[in-house]
Design an enzyme around this catalytic site. Structure first.
Site, mmCIF file in Angstrom:
data_model
loop_
_atom_site.group_PDB
_atom_site.id
_atom_site.type_symbol
_atom_site.label_atom_id
_atom_site.label_comp_id
_atom_site.label_asym_id
_atom_site.label_seq_id
_atom_site.Cartn_x
_atom_site.Cartn_y
_atom_site.Cartn_z
ATOM 1 N N ARG A 129 -36.856 -4.132 13.585
ATOM 2 C CA ARG A 129 -36.557 -5.716 13.625
ATOM 3 C C ARG A 129 -37.515 -5.728 14.843
ATOM 4 O O ARG A 129 -37.865 -5.203 15.622
ATOM 5 C CB ARG A 129 -35.751 -5.277 14.797
ATOM 6 C CG ARG A 129 -35.091 -5.931 15.761
ATOM 7 C CD ARG A 129 -34.473 -7.611 14.448
ATOM 8 N NE ARG A 129 -33.662 -8.991 15.458
ATOM 9 C CZ ARG A 129 -34.403 -9.537 15.911
ATOM 10 N NH1 ARG A 129 -36.048 -9.408 16.209
ATOM 11 N NH2 ARG A 129 -33.647 -10.273 16.724
ATOM 12 N N ASP A 134 -36.975 -14.049 18.559
ATOM 13 C CA ASP A 134 -35.766 -13.655 17.738
ATOM 14 C C ASP A 134 -35.898 -15.327 17.106
ATOM 15 O O ASP A 134 -36.619 -16.667 16.919
ATOM 16 C CB ASP A 134 -34.653 -14.945 18.451
ATOM 17 C CG ASP A 134 -33.493 -14.228 17.939
ATOM 18 O OD1 ASP A 134 -32.980 -13.711 16.400
ATOM 19 O OD2 ASP A 134 -31.870 -14.441 18.825
ATOM 20 N N GLU A 137 -31.858 -18.322 11.834
ATOM 21 C CA GLU A 137 -31.861 -17.712 10.800
ATOM 22 C C GLU A 137 -31.273 -17.859 9.573
ATOM 23 O O GLU A 137 -30.846 -19.253 9.291
ATOM 24 C CB GLU A 137 -30.327 -17.263 11.524
ATOM 25 C CG GLU A 137 -29.538 -16.745 12.998
ATOM 26 C CD GLU A 137 -29.957 -15.184 12.247
ATOM 27 O OE1 GLU A 137 -29.390 -14.420 11.498
ATOM 28 O OE2 GLU A 137 -30.901 -14.414 13.016
ATOM 29 N N ARG A 177 -31.523 -0.681 12.501
ATOM 30 C CA ARG A 177 -32.867 -1.058 12.470
ATOM 31 C C ARG A 177 -33.752 -0.377 13.390
ATOM 32 O O ARG A 177 -33.327 0.062 14.693
ATOM 33 C CB ARG A 177 -32.536 -2.696 12.778
ATOM 34 C CG ARG A 177 -32.214 -3.265 11.451
ATOM 35 C CD ARG A 177 -32.232 -5.000 11.285
ATOM 36 N NE ARG A 177 -31.635 -5.012 12.492
ATOM 37 C CZ ARG A 177 -31.547 -6.149 12.949
ATOM 38 N NH1 ARG A 177 -31.988 -7.417 12.066
ATOM 39 N NH2 ARG A 177 -30.652 -6.596 14.174
#
Length: 260
Positions: A129, A134, A137, A177
């Site tokens: 990750r 970010d 999605e 992760r």
């Protein structure tokens, strides 16, 4: 007269009991033999060499198949060198650990090659990750895809898939992760993958209340995001007031699921 089946004198001598003069003498078990430097030094060198090699192998050459196997002392102190086998989303991917790189034979020794099939790679890759960022999605767990998620996924896929990267790992998250700052070589320059996502406008700075990891790069990341907004890059190309960040999207979806 001797019968044909009777033993010869030579056979009788072989079977005759050992004379007292032939009995082995008592061995001298003095410890001086073991204190002799000519015997002690080679043993010490061989034992020490085996210990050093074993320690070096476990620390630098032993392959880590999954994030679960990363030892506690490894986090925040070491990095993973490997090849990206698959991108899962705009901010995570699968890494096949190749400790030692080409110097350890990866890529040119027959038994040191990255598997190519999904079956051979099963349970053999570390889920990474990317720290501090970010991305929009993708559709999963029954949730709809966020706008620009495909573009972010495509950018990351083209940027790192099948390339060697180095991941500086910080911790393991709730999804098993390894959260890490990731670097890849591009045109003889080492690039921060998370930073490039921000510069291109395909990610935002990570804004969750917990689990934030930046590796000391938070200020640099925030400047990159602001610059991407000013230049209207990626997801910021349209009306920025209507652009929903990944954190806002996840919060909205979660609230809708809870109220349903």
């Amino acid at each position: 007269m001797r019968w044909p089946w009777s033993p010869s004198s030579a056979d009788q001598s072989k079977k005759s009991p050992m004379l007292s003069s032939d009995k082995p003498t008592k061995t001298d078990w003095s410890w001086s033999h073991y204190r002799d430097p000519r015997n002690v030094i080679p043993v010490v060198l061989l034992t020490g060499g085996a210990f050093v090699f074993s320690t070096f192998y476990r620390s630098y050459l032993k392959r880590i198949p999954q994030a679960f196997y990363i030892a506690p002392h490894f986090w925040r102190k070491r990095s993973l060198l490997g090849r990206v086998t698959r991108v899962g989303d705009g901010d995570n991917f699968r890494l096949f650990h190749t400790p030692g790189g080409r110097l350890a034979g990866w890529g040119w020794l027959p038994w040191r090659r990255v598997p190519q099939t999904a079956k051979a790679l099963k349970d053999q890759t570390v889920h990474i990750r990317i720290a501090g960022v970010d991305a929009p999605e993708m559709a999963h767990f029954g949730r709809p895809a966020q706008p620009f998620s495909q573009e972010a996924f495509d950018f990351l896929t083209s940027y790192i898939t099948h390339r060697r990267v180095r991941a500086y790992v910080y911790r393991r998250d709730q999804y098993d992760r390894a959260v890490a700052t990731v670097y890849v070589w591009k045109w003889c320059l080492r690039r921060d993958v998370g930073l490039q996502m921000l510069k291109e406008g395909w990610a935002t700075v990570y804004e969750a209340k917990s689990g934030m990891e930046f590796g000391g790069l938070e200020k640099r990341y925030r400047r990159a995001e602001e610059r991407a907004k000013l230049q209207k890059r990626g997801m910021w190309a349209g009306d920025q007031k209507k652009t929903e960040s990944p954190r806002a999207y996840k919060t909205r979806i979660t609230q809708a699921e809870q109220s349903a």
